[in-house]
Write a protein that holds these residues in place. Structure first.
Motif, mmCIF file in Angstrom:
data_model
loop_
_atom_site.group_PDB
_atom_site.id
_atom_site.type_symbol
_atom_site.label_atom_id
_atom_site.label_comp_id
_atom_site.label_asym_id
_atom_site.label_seq_id
_atom_site.Cartn_x
_atom_site.Cartn_y
_atom_site.Cartn_z
ATOM 1 N N TRP A 32 -11.238 74.011 -64.000
ATOM 2 C CA TRP A 32 -11.833 73.421 -62.794
ATOM 3 C C TRP A 32 -13.104 74.386 -62.243
ATOM 4 N N LYS A 33 -12.547 75.723 -62.379
ATOM 5 C CA LYS A 33 -13.220 76.972 -61.765
ATOM 6 C C LYS A 33 -14.520 76.884 -62.269
ATOM 7 N N GLN A 34 -14.717 76.615 -63.440
ATOM 8 C CA GLN A 34 -15.945 76.715 -64.390
ATOM 9 C C GLN A 34 -16.862 75.622 -64.413
ATOM 10 N N ILE A 35 -16.439 74.609 -63.618
ATOM 11 C CA ILE A 35 -17.249 73.187 -63.798
ATOM 12 C C ILE A 35 -17.919 73.173 -62.327
ATOM 13 N N ASP A 36 -19.369 72.823 -62.802
ATOM 14 C CA ASP A 36 -20.086 73.025 -61.515
ATOM 15 C C ASP A 36 -20.356 71.825 -60.722
ATOM 16 N N ALA A 37 -20.264 70.373 -61.800
ATOM 17 C CA ALA A 37 -20.371 69.570 -61.089
ATOM 18 C C ALA A 37 -19.718 68.114 -61.508
ATOM 19 N N VAL A 38 -19.409 67.051 -61.145
ATOM 20 C CA VAL A 38 -18.890 65.742 -61.842
ATOM 21 C C VAL A 38 -20.023 64.875 -61.915
ATOM 22 N N ALA A 39 -20.101 64.091 -63.159
ATOM 23 C CA ALA A 39 -21.214 63.146 -63.212
ATOM 24 C C ALA A 39 -20.386 61.864 -63.794
ATOM 25 N N VAL A 40 -21.173 60.653 -63.263
ATOM 26 C CA VAL A 40 -20.421 59.413 -63.722
ATOM 27 C C VAL A 40 -21.615 58.473 -63.815
ATOM 28 N N THR A 41 -21.218 57.503 -64.675
ATOM 29 C CA THR A 41 -22.131 56.336 -64.958
ATOM 30 C C THR A 41 -21.830 55.406 -63.563
ATOM 31 N N GLN A 42 -23.043 55.251 -62.648
ATOM 32 C CA GLN A 42 -22.782 54.170 -61.664
ATOM 33 C C GLN A 42 -23.222 52.782 -62.193
ATOM 34 N N GLY A 43 -24.025 52.761 -62.988
ATOM 35 C CA GLY A 43 -24.699 51.092 -63.683
ATOM 36 C C GLY A 43 -25.736 51.347 -64.578
ATOM 37 N N PRO A 44 -26.210 50.508 -65.201
ATOM 38 C CA PRO A 44 -25.722 48.958 -65.147
ATOM 39 C C PRO A 44 -24.415 48.842 -65.972
ATOM 40 N N GLY A 45 -23.699 47.894 -65.897
ATOM 41 C CA GLY A 45 -22.438 47.675 -66.941
ATOM 42 C C GLY A 45 -21.350 46.555 -66.068
ATOM 43 N N LEU A 46 -20.435 46.583 -66.683
ATOM 44 C CA LEU A 46 -19.268 45.682 -66.012
ATOM 45 C C LEU A 46 -18.784 46.174 -64.703
ATOM 46 N N VAL A 47 -18.755 45.320 -63.623
ATOM 47 C CA VAL A 47 -18.490 45.874 -62.226
ATOM 48 C C VAL A 47 -16.990 46.716 -62.310
ATOM 49 N N GLY A 48 -15.955 45.977 -62.855
ATOM 50 C CA GLY A 48 -14.353 46.387 -62.699
ATOM 51 C C GLY A 48 -14.649 47.739 -63.687
ATOM 52 N N ALA A 49 -15.085 47.592 -64.722
ATOM 53 C CA ALA A 49 -15.081 49.042 -65.803
ATOM 54 C C ALA A 49 -15.764 50.102 -65.018
ATOM 55 N N LEU A 50 -17.053 49.637 -64.651
ATOM 56 C CA LEU A 50 -17.646 50.804 -63.764
ATOM 57 C C LEU A 50 -16.885 51.599 -62.580
ATOM 58 N N LEU A 51 -16.159 50.641 -61.808
ATOM 59 C CA LEU A 51 -15.365 51.188 -60.733
ATOM 60 C C LEU A 51 -14.264 52.029 -61.307
ATOM 61 N N VAL A 52 -13.678 51.980 -62.298
ATOM 62 C CA VAL A 52 -12.705 52.656 -62.683
ATOM 63 C C VAL A 52 -13.408 54.267 -62.878
ATOM 64 N N GLY A 53 -14.493 54.510 -63.497
ATOM 65 C CA GLY A 53 -15.118 55.651 -63.661
ATOM 66 C C GLY A 53 -15.606 56.389 -62.204
ATOM 67 N N VAL A 54 -16.055 55.482 -61.624
ATOM 68 C CA VAL A 54 -16.613 55.894 -60.143
ATOM 69 C C VAL A 54 -15.613 56.485 -59.348
ATOM 70 N N THR A 55 -14.606 55.515 -59.361
ATOM 71 C CA THR A 55 -13.378 55.973 -58.672
ATOM 72 C C THR A 55 -12.638 57.386 -58.940
ATOM 73 N N ALA A 56 -12.613 57.466 -60.448
ATOM 74 C CA ALA A 56 -11.946 58.719 -60.652
ATOM 75 C C ALA A 56 -12.844 59.919 -60.616
ATOM 76 N N ALA A 57 -14.200 59.611 -60.757
ATOM 77 C CA ALA A 57 -15.262 60.875 -60.497
ATOM 78 C C ALA A 57 -15.245 61.130 -59.130
ATOM 79 N N LYS A 58 -15.406 60.331 -58.044
ATOM 80 C CA LYS A 58 -15.333 60.410 -56.706
ATOM 81 C C LYS A 58 -13.967 61.275 -56.384
ATOM 82 N N THR A 59 -12.859 60.840 -56.829
ATOM 83 C CA THR A 59 -11.586 61.593 -56.769
ATOM 84 C C THR A 59 -11.461 62.960 -57.338
ATOM 85 N N LEU A 60 -11.969 63.363 -58.401
ATOM 86 C CA LEU A 60 -12.050 64.594 -58.950
ATOM 87 C C LEU A 60 -12.974 65.595 -58.141
ATOM 88 N N ALA A 61 -14.128 64.969 -57.829
ATOM 89 C CA ALA A 61 -15.228 65.619 -57.061
ATOM 90 C C ALA A 61 -14.626 66.137 -55.616
#
Ligand code: KG4
Ligand code: ZN
Length: 335
Positions: free
Chosen positions: A71-100
Motif C-alpha cells: 500500500w505504501k507504493q500505491i498513489d491512488a485508488v481508481a474505480v468505475t463510477q458508471g455507466p453500468g448496473l447500479v448494484g454491481a457498480l456500488l460494490v466497486g465504488v464502496t470497496a474503492a472508497k473504503t480502501l482510499a
C-alpha cells in the motif's frame, strides 16, 4: 512513478488491476461471471452484485501479491463510477472508497466508456486528435478527442447497442450467451445470402440503429419456421455480420473524412473482438487513411477489465481530478 490500484465492477466481470504511469500493467485480474449468467441467457443484476461482493476483497489481496506492490507504493485508488448496473457498480465504488479511506489515498472516479477508449493506451500512447469507436454490450458510440479526457460524442446508437443486437440474434439461433463470439465464428462458415437492411446507412449523421436489423433477422427466422423451411444459420450469421460491419465501417469513414486532422483511430469495447470488424476497419485505414495510426487493443483488453480504468485514472491523477468520499455509483453516467 505513479502506481494506481483500479477496480471495475460495472457489469458481469469483477476486476482489479495495478497500473504504473497509465500504461504498464503490473497485474490485471478479471473474474468473469459468465457461467452464472449463461443459463439465464443474459446478465441477472442481483446475481452479478452478489458475485462482485464475493470476489472483490480476494481480488484486491491477490492483485497486491501478484503485482508485488504494497500500500505504501500505491498513489491512488481508481474505480468505475458508471455507466453500468447500479448494484454491481456500488460494490466497486464502496470497496474503492473504503480502501482510499483506510489507506489515505486519493480516490479517482472513472467513466467505464473512457476506460474502453484508454485500453489502447496500454499498448501505445494516445495521439491527438483521436477518433474512437466504442462497440460493447451496452454502448455504440463514436467519440472524438482533442486531448486527454476531452471526450466529444459525435455519433451514437438510437436504440440497441451493437453487442446487444449480436446477443439477441445469437439467442434466436440458440447460441450460448454472450453470443457475439459464437455468431462471429459462425459468420466465417457462411455466405452472405440473406437480405439484412442497413439502417441509417445513407443518413447525413454519425448515428446508428441496430434494433431494426435485429428484428429483420428475427422475422427471417420466424417466417422460415412458419413455412416449415430451415434457415442456414451460418449464412444468416454471415449476412447479419456483413450488414453490421458495413454500417460501422461506413460511419467511421465519414467521421474520419469530417475530421481530417485525426492522428489516431481506436477501436474499443467487447465487440472490438469481432474479426469481421477488425479486418474491415484495418482495411479502411490502410487503404483510405494510411497516415492515421490504428489501435485495436488485444482481445484480453477489449472486454471489461480494471487495467483500462487505471489507464484513464493516470491523466486524472496528474490533473488532481480526485473524487470526494461521498460519491455514489451513477448507472447512466455520460462521457
Ligand atoms: O465491453 P464488454 O465486455 O461489456 C460491456 O461493457 O458491454 O462487451 C460485451 C459484448 C457482448 O455483447 C458480446 O457478445 C460482445 O461484446 N462480443 C462480440 C464478440 N466478442 C464479444 N460481439 C461480436 N463479435 C465478437 N467476436
Ligand atoms: Zn464494457
Amino acid at each position: 512513478m505513479t502506481v494506481i490500484l483500479a477496480i471495475e465492477s460495472s457489469c458481469d466481470e469483477t476486476s482489479v488491476a495495478l497500473i504504473e504511469d497509465g500504461h504498464k500493467i503490473l497485474t490485471n485480474l478479471v473474474a468473469s461471471q459468465i457461467k452464472s449468467h449463461m443459463r439465464f441467457g443474459g446478465v441477472v443484476p442481483e446475481v452479478a452484485s452478489r458475485h462482485h461482493v464475493e470476489q472483490i476483497s480476494q481480488l484486491v489481496n491477490l492483485a497486491l501479491k501478484e503485482g508485488k506492490v504494497n500500500w505504501k507504493q500505491i498513489d491512488a485508488v481508481a474505480v468505475t463510477q458508471g455507466p453500468g448496473l447500479v448494484g454491481a457498480l456500488l460494490v466497486g465504488v464502496t470497496a474503492a472508497k473504503t480502501l482510499a479511506l483506510i489507506h489515505n489515498k486519493p480516490l479517482i472516479a472513472v467513466n467505464h466508456l473512457a476506460g474502453h477508449i484508454y485500453a489502447s493506451q496500454l499498448q501505445a500512447p494516445l495521439q491527438f486528435p483521436a477518433l474512437a469507436l466504442i462497440v460493447s454490450g451496452g454502448h455504440t458510440e463514436l467519440v472524438y478527442l482533442e486531448n486527454h479526457l476531452d471526450f466529444q460524442v459525435i455519433g451514437e446508437t438510437q436504440d440497441d447497442a451493437v453487442g446487444e443486437a449480436y446477443d439477441k440474434v445469437g439467442r434466436i439461433l440458440d447460441l450460448p450467451y454472450p453470443a457475439g463470439k459464437y455468431l462471429d465464428q459462425l459468420a466465417h462458415q457462411g455466405q452472405e445470402s440473406y437480405d439484412v437492411p442497413r439502417a441509417m446507412l445513407h443518413e447525413d449523421n454519425l448515428d446508428f440503429s441496430f434494433s431494426g436489423m435485429k428484428s429483420a433477422v428475427m422475422n427471417l427466422v420466424h417466417n422460415a419456421h412458419q413455412r416449415g423451411q430451415t434457415i442456414n444459420q451460418a449464412d444468416l450469421a454471415a449476412s447479419f455480420q456483413a450488414a453490421v460491419v458495413e454500417i460501422l465501417t461506413s460511419k467511421v469513414k465519414t467521421a474520419l473524412e469530417d475530421h481530417p486532422n485525426c492522428q489516431q483511430f481506436i477501436l474499443a469495447g467487447g465487440v472490438a473482438a469481432n474479426s469481421g470488424l477488425r479486418a474491415a476497419l484495418t482495411d479502411l485505414i490502410q487503404t483510405n487513411f494510411s497516415q492515421i495510426d490504428l489501435q485495436i487493443p488485444p482481445l484480453s483488453l477489449c472486454g471489461d477489465n480494471a487495467a483500462m480504468i487505471g489507464a484513464v485514472a493516470y491523466p486524472m491523477y496528474l490533473a488532481k481530478d480526485f473524487a470526494d468520499l461521498s460519491i455514489n455509483a451513477i448507472p447512466s453516467l455520460d462521457l
